[in-house]
Design an enzyme around this catalytic site. Structure first.
Site, PDB file in Angstrom:
ATOM      1  N   ASN A 180      41.442  53.376  26.679  1.00  0.00           N
ATOM      2  CA  ASN A 180      40.440  54.118  27.449  1.00  0.00           C
ATOM      3  C   ASN A 180      41.016  54.853  28.662  1.00  0.00           C
ATOM      4  O   ASN A 180      40.509  55.899  29.042  1.00  0.00           O
ATOM      5  CB  ASN A 180      39.274  53.205  27.853  1.00  0.00           C
ATOM      6  CG  ASN A 180      39.723  51.957  28.556  1.00  0.00           C
ATOM      7  OD1 ASN A 180      40.910  51.611  28.552  1.00  0.00           O
ATOM      8  ND2 ASN A 180      38.799  51.256  29.161  1.00  0.00           N
ATOM      9  N   GLU A 277      44.317  41.830  32.109  1.00  0.00           N
ATOM     10  CA  GLU A 277      43.117  42.587  32.495  1.00  0.00           C
ATOM     11  C   GLU A 277      42.268  42.714  31.235  1.00  0.00           C
ATOM     12  O   GLU A 277      42.603  43.490  30.336  1.00  0.00           O
ATOM     13  CB  GLU A 277      43.502  43.977  33.006  1.00  0.00           C
ATOM     14  CG  GLU A 277      44.326  43.975  34.272  1.00  0.00           C
ATOM     15  CD  GLU A 277      43.535  43.572  35.507  1.00  0.00           C
ATOM     16  OE1 GLU A 277      42.307  43.387  35.397  1.00  0.00           O
ATOM     17  OE2 GLU A 277      44.151  43.413  36.560  1.00  0.00           O
ATOM     18  N   CYS A 311      36.014  48.841  31.153  1.00  0.00           N
ATOM     19  CA  CYS A 311      35.959  47.376  31.186  1.00  0.00           C
ATOM     20  C   CYS A 311      35.066  46.841  32.294  1.00  0.00           C
ATOM     21  O   CYS A 311      34.405  45.826  32.132  1.00  0.00           O
ATOM     22  CB  CYS A 311      37.363  46.829  31.372  1.00  0.00           C
ATOM     23  SG  CYS A 311      38.191  47.556  32.789  1.00  0.00           S
ATOM     24  N   GLU A 491      45.880  43.745  39.615  1.00  0.00           N
ATOM     25  CA  GLU A 491      46.626  44.998  39.718  1.00  0.00           C
ATOM     26  C   GLU A 491      46.118  45.692  40.970  1.00  0.00           C
ATOM     27  O   GLU A 491      44.987  45.501  41.378  1.00  0.00           O
ATOM     28  CB  GLU A 491      46.389  45.865  38.478  1.00  0.00           C
ATOM     29  CG  GLU A 491      47.062  45.270  37.250  1.00  0.00           C
ATOM     30  CD  GLU A 491      46.984  46.154  36.009  1.00  0.00           C
ATOM     31  OE1 GLU A 491      46.002  46.892  35.859  1.00  0.00           O
ATOM     32  OE2 GLU A 491      47.913  46.067  35.190  1.00  0.00           O
TER      33      GLU A 491
HETATM   34  P1  NAD Z   1      42.782  45.513  22.062  1.00  0.00           P
HETATM   35  O1  NAD Z   1      42.879  44.143  22.615  1.00  0.00           O
HETATM   36  O2  NAD Z   1      42.328  45.691  20.673  1.00  0.00           O
HETATM   37  O3  NAD Z   1      44.184  46.263  22.158  1.00  0.00           O
HETATM   38  C1  NAD Z   1      44.854  46.396  23.385  1.00  0.00           C
HETATM   39  C2  NAD Z   1      46.340  46.574  23.130  1.00  0.00           C
HETATM   40  O4  NAD Z   1      46.863  45.376  22.571  1.00  0.00           O
HETATM   41  C3  NAD Z   1      46.691  47.697  22.173  1.00  0.00           C
HETATM   42  O5  NAD Z   1      47.825  48.370  22.668  1.00  0.00           O
HETATM   43  C4  NAD Z   1      47.012  46.956  20.881  1.00  0.00           C
HETATM   44  O6  NAD Z   1      47.909  47.643  20.053  1.00  0.00           O
HETATM   45  C5  NAD Z   1      47.644  45.690  21.421  1.00  0.00           C
HETATM   46  N1  NAD Z   1      47.584  44.522  20.527  1.00  0.00           N
HETATM   47  C6  NAD Z   1      46.654  44.232  19.592  1.00  0.00           C
HETATM   48  N2  NAD Z   1      46.929  43.046  19.017  1.00  0.00           N
HETATM   49  C7  NAD Z   1      48.047  42.574  19.611  1.00  0.00           C
HETATM   50  C8  NAD Z   1      48.824  41.375  19.455  1.00  0.00           C
HETATM   51  N3  NAD Z   1      48.504  40.426  18.572  1.00  0.00           N
HETATM   52  N4  NAD Z   1      49.911  41.211  20.250  1.00  0.00           N
HETATM   53  C9  NAD Z   1      50.235  42.142  21.162  1.00  0.00           C
HETATM   54  N5  NAD Z   1      49.547  43.304  21.338  1.00  0.00           N
HETATM   55  C10 NAD Z   1      48.461  43.508  20.577  1.00  0.00           C
HETATM   56  O7  NAD Z   1      41.829  46.319  23.081  1.00  0.00           O
HETATM   57  P2  NAD Z   1      41.366  47.831  23.005  1.00  0.00           P
HETATM   58  O8  NAD Z   1      40.337  47.970  21.921  1.00  0.00           O
HETATM   59  O9  NAD Z   1      42.551  48.708  22.984  1.00  0.00           O
HETATM   60  O10 NAD Z   1      40.668  48.009  24.434  1.00  0.00           O
HETATM   61  C11 NAD Z   1      39.362  47.618  24.696  1.00  0.00           C
HETATM   62  C12 NAD Z   1      39.353  46.319  25.465  1.00  0.00           C
HETATM   63  O11 NAD Z   1      40.172  46.432  26.609  1.00  0.00           O
HETATM   64  C13 NAD Z   1      37.982  45.978  25.984  1.00  0.00           C
HETATM   65  O12 NAD Z   1      37.732  44.610  25.815  1.00  0.00           O
HETATM   66  C14 NAD Z   1      38.063  46.318  27.453  1.00  0.00           C
HETATM   67  O13 NAD Z   1      37.169  45.634  28.273  1.00  0.00           O
HETATM   68  C15 NAD Z   1      39.480  45.980  27.751  1.00  0.00           C
HETATM   69  N6  NAD Z   1      39.933  46.685  28.961  1.00  0.00           N
HETATM   70  C16 NAD Z   1      40.132  45.968  30.104  1.00  0.00           C
HETATM   71  C17 NAD Z   1      40.511  46.609  31.267  1.00  0.00           C
HETATM   72  C18 NAD Z   1      40.740  45.846  32.567  1.00  0.00           C
HETATM   73  O14 NAD Z   1      41.395  46.372  33.458  1.00  0.00           O
HETATM   74  N7  NAD Z   1      40.220  44.647  32.705  1.00  0.00           N
HETATM   75  C19 NAD Z   1      40.705  47.996  31.257  1.00  0.00           C
HETATM   76  C20 NAD Z   1      40.495  48.677  30.076  1.00  0.00           C
HETATM   77  C21 NAD Z   1      40.125  48.010  28.915  1.00  0.00           C
END
Ligand code: NAD
Length: 517
Positions: A180, A277, A311, A491
């Site tokens: 995002n 995060e 998020c 962060e």
């Molecule tokens: P996701 O967890 O599906 O993927 C995030 C990242 O992790 C991607 O780069 C993905 O390729 C990688 N990944 C997936 N499986 C993995 C594994 N087994 N080992 C290592 N890496 C792996 O999340 P998303 O769909 O990309 O993002 C949406 C989520 O992110 C939402 O839950 C949102 O709330 C959260 N988010 C949090 C923040 C924050 O600062 N707290 C900011 C933005 C998004």
């Protein structure tokens, strides 16, 4: 396209990116891996596995990305490790800071070009992308400004003996981002890591691989030595290789709770530092003495930036019963005026959903909520903009939802789409209890003119980031992070030094050794 690019290698890189992005008919196949310091790009990609990267607004193929496999990940970590023994590892905080300050200026000078690439990659509106990229320049400038101040402590002990601490980098930091805010995640993770003298291997989301590469180019142009910042590409398996790598000292991750759990397990196996995060389902509490116009604007800020894919969004909006009806009708009037469509148009408010997968998830939540009796006063529909170029994009109209109970799935789980649930409440005590009734604790907000009440409420809410009379504002100098299952560590803010360094304590004896044996 990008003025940052001066040398031959960088020109080749950006030309290929620019070609891919500007020519709607031709995608390109490129590893999109990168290492700072003008190194030749790796040519022996070990994986035949590729990911098709689609432009969210048009559905066209942006690039066919080669996923980094074992050899690529090992090599990137090795290069990052070597950089710590080389020029990068020898630099003072002041020298590191100067590089980051130069990088911040390069980002500012190229904000428009980087923003456009971000729009192609994410589908978000151009004015939002611009604000994100400008915020990244501010963040990297902040970390660059703090870098020279990173220091240990001195302790005076009896009879002239003393001790001191040295703040040392952790080593190679692995970073993994969500889709995002792709450039921001790369910047928010690399800025503090580099300011503290670590090197980094960063993996952006497989949905948005492009702008992390641009950040690597920015760093190279700013003079970051060879190997200090590296980009690898791919999905879960690449991320898993990185988080399990024995030479990675710390993981910093942004993404879902489910993936965060897996990364924490990988870090537990290696006894590694970790920053997480994760997701949220944050409460926004609106009291009847609020400035209603500001509360409505705050609710929109809390729900509809980046197509609702934020998020920290305040998706559980609690409105005091005496103003509930007026609040809902004024909010809906405003939401109905939001323009949905081409993210490159300056007057677009809502761009495209990142992917078919995410679109299906959001629509399933909406369908389920409707079947349980929730009322979509506006939005929650697929929209097809008039522009034929956007025919394959997936657009969802922003939704205001009433008649939701606290137990419904849509009230408890993170939708990660443009869906604001509006609940009535009666008393302060009741709303605090309902607000805290969540496994998440990322953010929250309160709108009221009563300052005592505002501070009482924020003290009681179990979340890491709280807003009084505003929402979703992130200056770099303030910490950001979650309570409960929304994450670990912070962060932003000066506490980054704690998260990206380790302390070495040195005791110095100035007298004879006092030994009882
Ligand atoms: P996701 O967890 O599906 O993927 C995030 C990242 O992790 C991607 O780069 C993905 O390729 C990688 N990944 C997936 N499986 C993995 C594994 N087994 N080992 C290592 N890496 C792996 O999340 P998303 O769909 O990309 O993002 C949406 C989520 O992110 C939402 O839950 C949102 O709330 C959260 N988010 C949090 C923040 C924050 O600062 N707290 C900011 C933005 C998004």
């Amino acid at each position: 396209m990008l003025r940052i690019v001066k040398n031959r290698l960088l020109q080749q890189r950006v030309c290929s990116l620019a070609r891919c992005i500007s020519n709607a008919s031709a995608a390109f196949t490129d590893p999109l891996q990168y290492t700072s310091g003008k190194r030749e790009l790796p040519s022996d990609i070990d994986s035949t596995d590729t990911t098709d990267v689609l432009e969210p607004a048009t559905g066209r193929l942006l690039c066919r990305m080669k996923n980094s496999g074992v050899t690529d990940v090992n090599r990137s970590v090795e290069i990052a490790k070597q950089s710590l023994d080389g020029e990068w590892g020898q630099m003072s905080g002041t020298e590191r800071g100067k590089i980051l300050l130069r990088a911040a200026q390069i980002i500012r000078d190229n904000c428009e070009d980087i923003s456009k690439v971000e729009v192609h990659d994410t589908g978000k509106a151009i004015w939002e992308a611009r604000a994100d990229i400008e915020g990244c320049a501010d963040a990297i400038e902040y970390y660059g400004g703090v870098a020279p101040t990173i220091a240990g402590e001195h302790f005076a002990l009896p009879q002239g003996s003393f001790a001191y601490t040295i703040r040392e980098p952790l080593g190679v930091v692995g970073g993994i981002g969500a889709w995002n805010y792709p450039f921001q995640m790369a910047a928010w993770k690399s800025g503090p890591a580099l300011a503290c003298g670590n090197s980094m291997v960063f993996k952006p989301s497989q949905f948005t691989p492009l702008t992390a590469v641009l950040l690597a180019e920015v760093y190279s142009e700013a003079g970051l030595p060879a190997g200090a910042f590296n980009v690898i590409q791919g999905g879960a398996s690449t991320g898993s290789l990185l988080s399990h790598h024995p030479d990675v000292a710390k993981m910093t991750f942004t993404g879902s709770m489910a993936t965060g759990t897996k990364i924490m397990e990988a870090c537990a196996q290696g006894i590694k530092y970790i920053t997480l995060e994760l997701g949220g389902k944050s409460p926004l509490i609106i009291f009847d003495d609020c400035d209603m116009e500001n509360a409505i604007k705050g609710t929109m800020m809390a729900n509809f930036l980046t197509q609702g894919q934020v998020c920290s969004n305040g998706t559980r909006v609690y409105v005091q019963r005496s103003i509930y009806d007026e609040f809902v009708s004024r909010l809906v009037e405003r939401v109905n005026n939001m323009k949905i469509g081409n993210p490159f148009s300056e007057d677009t408010h809502v761009g495209a959903t990142i992917s078919r997968e995410q679109f299906d998830i959001v629509m399933k939540y909406i369908k389920n909520a409707k079947s349980q009796g929730a009322k979509f006063v506006c939005g929650g529909e697929q929209v097809t903009p008039d522009d034929p170029a956007l025919a394959k994009g997936l657009f969802i109209s922003p939704a205001v939802v009433t008649d939701v109970t606290d137990k419904m799935q849509i009230a408890r789980e993170e939708v990660f789409g443009p869906v604001a649930c509006i609940f009535p409440f009666d008393t302060q005590q009741e709303v605090i209890q309902r607000a805290n009734n969540s496994e998440f604790g990322l953010a929250g907000g309160v709108f009221t003119k009563d300052l005592k009440r505002a501070h009482h409420v924020v003290q009681k809410i179990q979340s890491g980031n709280l807003y009084v009379n505003n929402y979703n504002i992130y200056p770099s100098q303030i910490p950001f992070g979650g309570y409960k299952k929304s994450g670990l560590g912070r962060e932003g803010g000066i506490s980054f030094i704690e998260y990206y360094t380790q302390q070495k304590t040195v005791y110095v004896e100035m007298n004879d050794v006092d030994c009882p044996f």
